[in-house]
Enzyme design. Structure first.
Site, PDB file in Angstrom:
ATOM      1  N   HIS A 128       0.881  -1.027  -0.089  1.00 52.07           N
ATOM      2  CA  HIS A 128      -0.040  -0.048   0.071  1.00 52.07           C
ATOM      3  C   HIS A 128       0.999   1.353   0.091  1.00 52.07           C
ATOM      4  O   HIS A 128       0.688   2.136  -0.730  1.00 52.07           O
ATOM      5  CB  HIS A 128      -0.867  -0.186   1.238  1.00 52.07           C
ATOM      6  CG  HIS A 128      -1.707   1.206   1.458  1.00 52.07           C
ATOM      7  ND1 HIS A 128      -2.952   1.611   0.975  1.00 52.07           N
ATOM      8  CD2 HIS A 128      -1.406   2.445   2.134  1.00 52.07           C
ATOM      9  CE1 HIS A 128      -3.323   2.489   1.244  1.00 52.07           C
ATOM     10  NE2 HIS A 128      -2.404   3.241   2.179  1.00 52.07           N
ATOM     11  N   GLU A 129       2.002   1.207   0.854  1.00 52.97           N
ATOM     12  CA  GLU A 129       2.782   2.404   1.058  1.00 52.97           C
ATOM     13  C   GLU A 129       3.754   2.614  -0.263  1.00 52.97           C
ATOM     14  O   GLU A 129       3.989   3.694  -0.835  1.00 52.97           O
ATOM     15  CB  GLU A 129       3.559   2.373   2.071  1.00 52.97           C
ATOM     16  CG  GLU A 129       2.864   2.321   3.500  1.00 52.97           C
ATOM     17  CD  GLU A 129       2.004   3.692   3.779  1.00 52.97           C
ATOM     18  OE1 GLU A 129       2.341   4.630   3.390  1.00 52.97           O
ATOM     19  OE2 GLU A 129       0.999   3.529   4.405  1.00 52.97           O
ATOM     20  N   HIS A 132       1.788   4.440  -2.985  1.00 51.53           N
ATOM     21  CA  HIS A 132       1.595   5.696  -2.942  1.00 51.53           C
ATOM     22  C   HIS A 132       2.852   6.277  -3.714  1.00 51.53           C
ATOM     23  O   HIS A 132       2.642   7.324  -4.352  1.00 51.53           O
ATOM     24  CB  HIS A 132       1.640   6.142  -1.404  1.00 51.53           C
ATOM     25  CG  HIS A 132       0.381   6.143  -0.853  1.00 51.53           C
ATOM     26  ND1 HIS A 132      -0.770   6.698  -1.374  1.00 51.53           N
ATOM     27  CD2 HIS A 132       0.199   5.626   0.459  1.00 51.53           C
ATOM     28  CE1 HIS A 132      -1.801   6.384  -0.585  1.00 51.53           C
ATOM     29  NE2 HIS A 132      -1.355   5.860   0.733  1.00 51.53           N
ATOM     30  N   GLU A 187      -6.224   6.844  -1.301  1.00 46.40           N
ATOM     31  CA  GLU A 187      -5.970   5.623  -0.270  1.00 46.40           C
ATOM     32  C   GLU A 187      -6.646   4.422  -0.970  1.00 46.40           C
ATOM     33  O   GLU A 187      -5.771   3.402  -0.878  1.00 46.40           O
ATOM     34  CB  GLU A 187      -6.657   5.921   0.981  1.00 46.40           C
ATOM     35  CG  GLU A 187      -5.958   6.790   1.981  1.00 46.40           C
ATOM     36  CD  GLU A 187      -4.637   6.438   2.261  1.00 46.40           C
ATOM     37  OE1 GLU A 187      -4.384   5.235   2.653  1.00 46.40           O
ATOM     38  OE2 GLU A 187      -3.716   7.333   2.363  1.00 46.40           O
TER      39      GLU A 187
END
Length: 250
Positions: A128-129, A132, A187
């Site tokens: 997920h990070e 980004h 997100e």
């Protein structure tokens, strides 16, 4: 991302040189407007990382650090970012958290490592990070904020004696109506791209659902979704569940 790292990054971003560019982001599958140079963003991230290492408690636990390097290394390779020399750190904090910074830096808290039940769930957070970064969300978020602030200054100046009141109300409207929803979009995009990365790296994407259910169960208090920079746990899980089913991984 830890609050202190976020604060340093925000301050560093204020001085970034701007450039206007609209480009197609393959990871996102859409165009995005970016008003900041990637090299300048990486320099700001390096400053944030250095200050985090100096100001936060860093764990020297060899097993924890090796685990983050191992799982993180597989994810960054899957994300196409393996050409950088990555730095990893485990920060001593009870708060479950992780962050990946442009330029090849990754931090994970001891609280997160204690919370996740397996490496697949850790990969879900790191994926997920990492998403980004590949999605250039930091640069896009900065650009959205800069454009909004510029627009509010123009409106406030034109409002004469009512400028201060217009600016205050406009700030609230922009925050709720533009910036916060846009952050929620980021997100959800990172959730989707992140499970792609973890599946590509050989991890079970279904564990992303288990992770977010675990995070929801341990969360205390709640903020209404319309006033939050993150989707509600229910919205996030529903969107991920639909995407994983669509990909045939259910």
């Amino acid at each position: 991302m830890t609050k202190s790292v976020l604060a340093v990054a925000a301050v560093a971003l204020l001085g970034l040189p701007a450039l206007e560019a609209c480009s197609y982001n393959e990871a996102l599958g859409r165009n995005q407007l970016v008003l900041v140079d990637d090299n300048a963003l990486a320099q700001a991230a390096a400053q944030s990382w250095a200050q985090a290492l100096a100001s936060e408690r860093v764990s020297r636990d060899a097993a924890l650090n090796e685990r983050v390097r191992r799982v993180g290394g597989r994810i960054v390779q899957a994300a196409g970012m393996g050409n950088m020399a990555w730095e990893y750190a485990v920060f001593t904090s009870d708060t479950p958290n992780a962050f990946v910074l442009p330029g090849g830096r990754m931090g994970v808290t001891t609280g997160l490592l204690a919370l996740v039940q397996n490496d697949d769930q850790l990969a879900a957070v790191i994926g997920h990070e990492a998403a980004h970064v590949t999605a250039r969300h930091a640069a896009e978020r900065y650009s959205q904020t800069a454009l909004t602030q510029t627009g509010l200054q123009v409106v406030s100046g034109a409002a004469g004696d009512y400028g201060r009141a217009v600016g205050a109300l406009g700030g609230i409207g922009a925050q709720v109506g533009v910036l916060l929803p846009f952050s929620r979009q980021h997100e959800l995009e990172a959730d989707r791209i992140g499970v792609d990365y973890m599946q590509r790296a050989g991890y079970d994407p279904r564990q992303a659902l288990a992770l977010w259910r675990l995070m929801a169960a341990q969360r205390t208090g709640s903020t209404p979704e319309f006033a939050s920079t993150h989707p509600s746990d229910a919205s996030r899980i529903a969107a991920l569940e639909a995407y994983i089913r669509e990909r045939g991984w259910a």
